[in-house]
Design an enzyme around this catalytic site. Structure first.
Site, PDB file in Angstrom:
ATOM      1  N   GLY A 188      -1.515 -10.745  -7.799  1.00 28.12           N
ATOM      2  CA  GLY A 188      -2.589 -11.384  -8.567  1.00 28.12           C
ATOM      3  C   GLY A 188      -3.909 -10.687  -8.292  1.00 28.12           C
ATOM      4  O   GLY A 188      -4.718 -10.484  -9.185  1.00 28.12           O
ATOM      5  N   HIS A 189      -4.132 -10.336  -7.034  1.00 22.76           N
ATOM      6  CA  HIS A 189      -5.324  -9.560  -6.672  1.00 22.76           C
ATOM      7  C   HIS A 189      -4.859  -8.180  -6.234  1.00 22.76           C
ATOM      8  O   HIS A 189      -4.416  -8.000  -5.110  1.00 22.76           O
ATOM      9  CB  HIS A 189      -6.078 -10.253  -5.537  1.00 22.76           C
ATOM     10  N   HIS A 263     -11.427 -10.009 -13.430  1.00 23.56           N
ATOM     11  CA  HIS A 263     -12.085 -10.039 -12.120  1.00 23.56           C
ATOM     12  C   HIS A 263     -12.450  -8.608 -11.716  1.00 23.56           C
ATOM     13  O   HIS A 263     -11.587  -7.734 -11.617  1.00 23.56           O
ATOM     14  CB  HIS A 263     -11.101 -10.672 -11.124  1.00 23.56           C
ATOM     15  N   GLU A 315     -16.024 -14.216 -11.541  1.00 24.32           N
ATOM     16  CA  GLU A 315     -16.507 -12.994 -10.859  1.00 24.32           C
ATOM     17  C   GLU A 315     -16.061 -11.775 -11.648  1.00 24.32           C
ATOM     18  O   GLU A 315     -15.490 -10.828 -11.111  1.00 24.32           O
ATOM     19  CB  GLU A 315     -15.931 -12.911  -9.445  1.00 24.32           C
ATOM     20  N   GLU A 331     -21.008  -8.434  -7.775  1.00 26.05           N
ATOM     21  CA  GLU A 331     -20.607  -8.629  -6.384  1.00 26.05           C
ATOM     22  C   GLU A 331     -20.666  -7.320  -5.595  1.00 26.05           C
ATOM     23  O   GLU A 331     -20.285  -6.255  -6.104  1.00 26.05           O
ATOM     24  CB  GLU A 331     -19.176  -9.202  -6.368  1.00 26.05           C
ATOM     25  N   CYS A 333     -18.734  -6.318  -3.251  1.00 26.60           N
ATOM     26  CA  CYS A 333     -17.383  -5.731  -3.166  1.00 26.60           C
ATOM     27  C   CYS A 333     -17.030  -4.947  -4.435  1.00 26.60           C
ATOM     28  O   CYS A 333     -16.287  -3.970  -4.358  1.00 26.60           O
ATOM     29  CB  CYS A 333     -16.323  -6.823  -3.017  1.00 26.60           C
ATOM     30  N   CYS A 411     -15.778 -11.934   1.892  1.00 30.16           N
ATOM     31  CA  CYS A 411     -15.210 -10.616   1.550  1.00 30.16           C
ATOM     32  C   CYS A 411     -16.227  -9.488   1.651  1.00 30.16           C
ATOM     33  O   CYS A 411     -15.899  -8.377   2.073  1.00 30.16           O
ATOM     34  CB  CYS A 411     -14.619 -10.658   0.147  1.00 30.16           C
ATOM     35  N   CYS A 412     -17.497  -9.753   1.278  1.00 31.08           N
ATOM     36  CA  CYS A 412     -18.453  -8.639   1.156  1.00 31.08           C
ATOM     37  C   CYS A 412     -18.961  -8.080   2.486  1.00 31.08           C
ATOM     38  O   CYS A 412     -19.006  -6.844   2.631  1.00 31.08           O
ATOM     39  CB  CYS A 412     -19.639  -9.048   0.290  1.00 31.08           C
TER      40      CYS A 412
HETATM   41  O1  FUB Z   1     -10.165 -12.890  -3.732  1.00 27.93           O
HETATM   42  C1  FUB Z   1     -10.503 -12.088  -2.617  1.00 27.93           C
HETATM   43  C2  FUB Z   1     -11.942 -11.676  -2.702  1.00 27.93           C
HETATM   44  O2  FUB Z   1     -12.777 -12.814  -2.656  1.00 27.93           O
HETATM   45  C3  FUB Z   1     -12.311 -11.002  -3.993  1.00 27.93           C
HETATM   46  O3  FUB Z   1     -12.113  -9.638  -3.985  1.00 27.93           O
HETATM   47  C4  FUB Z   1     -13.740 -11.368  -4.133  1.00 27.93           C
HETATM   48  O4  FUB Z   1     -14.221 -11.191  -5.438  1.00 27.93           O
HETATM   49  C5  FUB Z   1     -13.746 -12.797  -3.676  1.00 27.93           C
HETATM   50  O5  FUB Z   1     -13.310 -13.633  -4.691  1.00 27.93           O
HETATM   51 ZN    ZN Z   2     -17.022  -9.585  -1.917  1.00 27.26          ZN
END
Ligand code: FUB
Ligand code: ZN
Length: 633
Positions: A188-189, A263, A315, A331, A333, A411-412
């Site tokens: 999903g990511h 995203h 996002e 963002e 990231c 995350c960032c």
């Molecule tokens: O879902 C993991 C991380 O958290 C994403 O890469 C960011 O955008 C934040 O949603």
């Molecule tokens: Zn981030």
């Protein structure tokens, strides 16, 4: 055949701009973030990430899991990114104590790995039977990817294999589930794709390579997967119904993708994996898709600051040209991911535009993501903030005026740390007898092909870049697109050479001194009239830096300023004590006098004044105040 490859390089010099950031990461960011991860930092969001690994270890051993799992479903990735940042930092600054801390943490992580190789604290602590049943939201493959990246970084920087072996076992488990047992679906990511490519290079494992290929080649071939997956489950993490395939970058097979959607961080991590695979396998069809996606982002969906993903809703990327300044998401990231994507595009083809964007994202959004003291971080990077509206109004709540110390979704901050400490990877490349310089940073570099260089520069505040070369070969230097003029000197003599695709190629020998002098003129930049609300506005740039106007330099009010673009921009002298050392720009302007009424038929009175700008990456470091990048002219 790769056009050139990334190698971990030391871009450190104690007096260089990047070197200072790398020292900050070593001395402040890494120790500070470790105290946060251990829940020893006071007054910040609880992390619990290390405790999650400890508790998952207990679950594996059949013991009571104590206080269980806490945090986001992808909390594990915070520890992984920290290890990665610390590993790259060890490459510049050997530190036995830090190495010991990492080794201990790796043992805690290893103890949380199941017999079969599975590693994820959320599912191990909460419910083992739910493994891989929610690819849409569960982030298991995302967390695995980050830990694989950490493992590769630690191995690359320090040579220790322990975490690499743990993650190879994990990759083999994922291979078994998705390839041998035929589990359907894709992450999903996205993230594991790019990480598996790194694992493949670090370990030579064909399984890692096959798995990366599998996830890239199957994504979008079964657009109903996420919907079906959702229908089989009686639980969700955030209630995602899996129906928005554009959001999930899975409406079409990736080779047919035309537009960057969904995203933003997920998209650019995915495209990085695609570009990496394309370069590794000479896959021209895949590279062509990457080029379309690159164009879609940089030609229609990117802020002047290199920020991407303009909407808070998911996002995500919005529609083309929807790039609002005040409600921007952008963002941190996502800009880091854009740099990853750019650097892999450079491995397909050496083109200045890729490195130009990498630089644009770095010096503006990525650096703005971190307070100058290394202790506070922006997740969202607007191009305009107005205290009282930003962070307050329902439409602007995400656009904060000040950086928080930490985030529940963190995350960032560690992402910025890993990027800064590995800057040399993005700055240099090599292929055969050619050494490439994509980004400028003072430091000493040794290429695998035997060439080396010592670079001296005050960039981005000095525009002379001096290289002392060792070894013999070709030296390719990027000429940034904004440098309308440039001069090259070799051993003191001017050398006339035309750039090819944004790079000059020089034949150099041992002991040569190459000097590049770039255009240091400040410039006004105008936006396309297709971007709403930017008609009649202008931004200021110098070198790679985008500038902004803050209230603190402009009588507390930037909203009433209009710039006079017929007048020249004045470059102030370098101020070592201002904002960590910076150069301000000033421009002739008009200030509109305030009126009491909300609307009036009276033409406002304008008073001439000077408007002062600072680099965008430094904004928000002097208390809460107005900030604006795009100014009316
Ligand atoms: O879902 C993991 C991380 O958290 C994403 O890469 C960011 O955008 C934040 O949603
Ligand atoms: Zn981030």
């Amino acid at each position: 055949m790769k056009s050139q490859k990334q190698v971990l390089q030391n871009a450190y010099s104690s007096d260089g701009f990047i070197g200072k950031y790398q020292e900050l990461v070593k001395n402040t960011v890494i120790p500070y973030q470790y105290t946060v991860l251990c829940d020893n930092a006071s007054g910040v969001e609880k992390s619990h990430v290390i405790q999650n690994f400890i508790n998952a270890g207990k679950a594996i051993r059949g013991e009571d899991v104590g206080d269980g799992f806490y945090g986001m479903v992808f909390q594990d990735s915070d520890a992984a990114k920290w290890i990665e940042a610390a590993s790259y930092s060890l490459h510049h600054f050997p530190d036995p104590e830090l190495e010991k801390t990492i080794d201990q943490l790796i043992e805690v992580i290893a103890a949380a790995q199941d017999e079969d190789g599975y590693l994820n604290t959320y599912f191990t602590i909460k419910d083992k039977d739910k493994r891989f049943t929610n690819l849409l939201e569960g982030h298991e493959l995302y967390c695995a990817g980050h830990m694989m990246e950490a493992a590769c970084a630690y191995y690359e920087a320090v040579g220790k294999r322990r975490l690499l072996d743990v993650m190879l076992k994990n990759a083999e488990h994922i291979y078994k589930v998705f390839i041998e047992e035929g589990h359907e679906g894709c992450p999903g990511h996205p993230e594991v794709e790019l990480a598996l490519m790194k694992m493949y290079r670090a370990t030579g494992s064909e399984k890692c390579f096959e798995l990366a290929k599998h996830f890239i080649n199957t994504r979008g071939t079964d657009p109903d997967y996420y919907k079906r997956e959702r229908a089989k489950r009686d639980w969700t993490v955030w209630g995602n119904n899996g129906e928005d395939n554009d959001y999930q970058q899975s409406s079409v097979p990736l080779r047919q993708a035309e537009r960057a959607t969904g995203h933003a961080v997920r998209a650019v991590y995915l495209y990085t994996g695609m570009a990496d695979l394309a370069a590794e396998t000479d896959d021209t069809e895949l590279y062509a898709a990457c080029k379309r996606l690159w164009k879609s982002i940089t030609g229609k969906q990117m802020y002047i600051t290199g920020g991407i993903g303009s909407t808070v809703h998911g996002e995500a990327f919005s529609v083309d040209y929807d790039l609002p300044s005040d409600t921007a998401y952008a963002e941190t990231c996502a800009s880091i991911g854009l740099m990853f994507f750019a650097s892999k595009m450079l491995e397909n083809e050496v083109k200045g535009e890729y490195a130009d964007v990498m630089e644009q994202a770095f010096y503006n959004t990525v650096l703005a993501g971190m307070q100058l003291d290394g202790k506070k971080f922006f997740y969202v990077n607007p191009l305009e903030v107005i205290p009282g509206i930003s962070g307050v109004s329902p439409t602007h709540r995400h656009d904060l005026t000040q950086r928080p110390d930490w985030y529940a979704c963190a995350c960032c901050p560690p992402n910025a740390a890993r990027l800064i400490s590995s800057f040399g990877k993005y700055a240099y490349g090599e292929n055969g007898d050619t050494a490439y310089c994509h980004l400028f940073a003072a430091g000493t570099v040794q290429f695998e092909n035997g060439m080396g260089l010592v670079c001296e520069t005050a960039y981005p505040y000095g525009f002379t870049i001096k290289y002392k070369i060792s070894g013999t070969g070709r030296f390719a230097i990027r000429i940034p697109h904004w440098s309308k003029e440039f001069t090259i000197k070799i051993n003191g003599a001017a050398h006339s050479v035309a750039p090819k695709d944004g790079y000059v190629y020089l034949s150099v020998s041992d002991g040569d001194e190459v000097i590049l002098i770039l255009d240091d003129s400040p410039r006004f930049i105008y936006a396309s009239s297709k971007i709403p609300r930017l008609t009649g506005t202008v931004a200021l740039c110098r070198g790679p830096l985008v500038y902004c106007f803050e209230g603190v330099d402009n009588n507390g009010d930037v909203l009433s300023l209009k710039l006079d673009t017929n007048e020249k921009i004045t470059v102030q002298k370098y101020e070592p004590d201002l904002l960590g050392g910076t150069v301000q720009l000033s421009v002739k302007a008009m200030r509109i006098s305030p009126t009491d009424s909300l609307y009036s038929a009276e033409k406002p009175v304008c008073t001439p004044c000077d408007a002062v700008a600072v680099p965008y990456y430094t904004w928000g470091n002097r208390g809460e105040n107005q900030m604006r990048v795009w100014m009316p002219e």
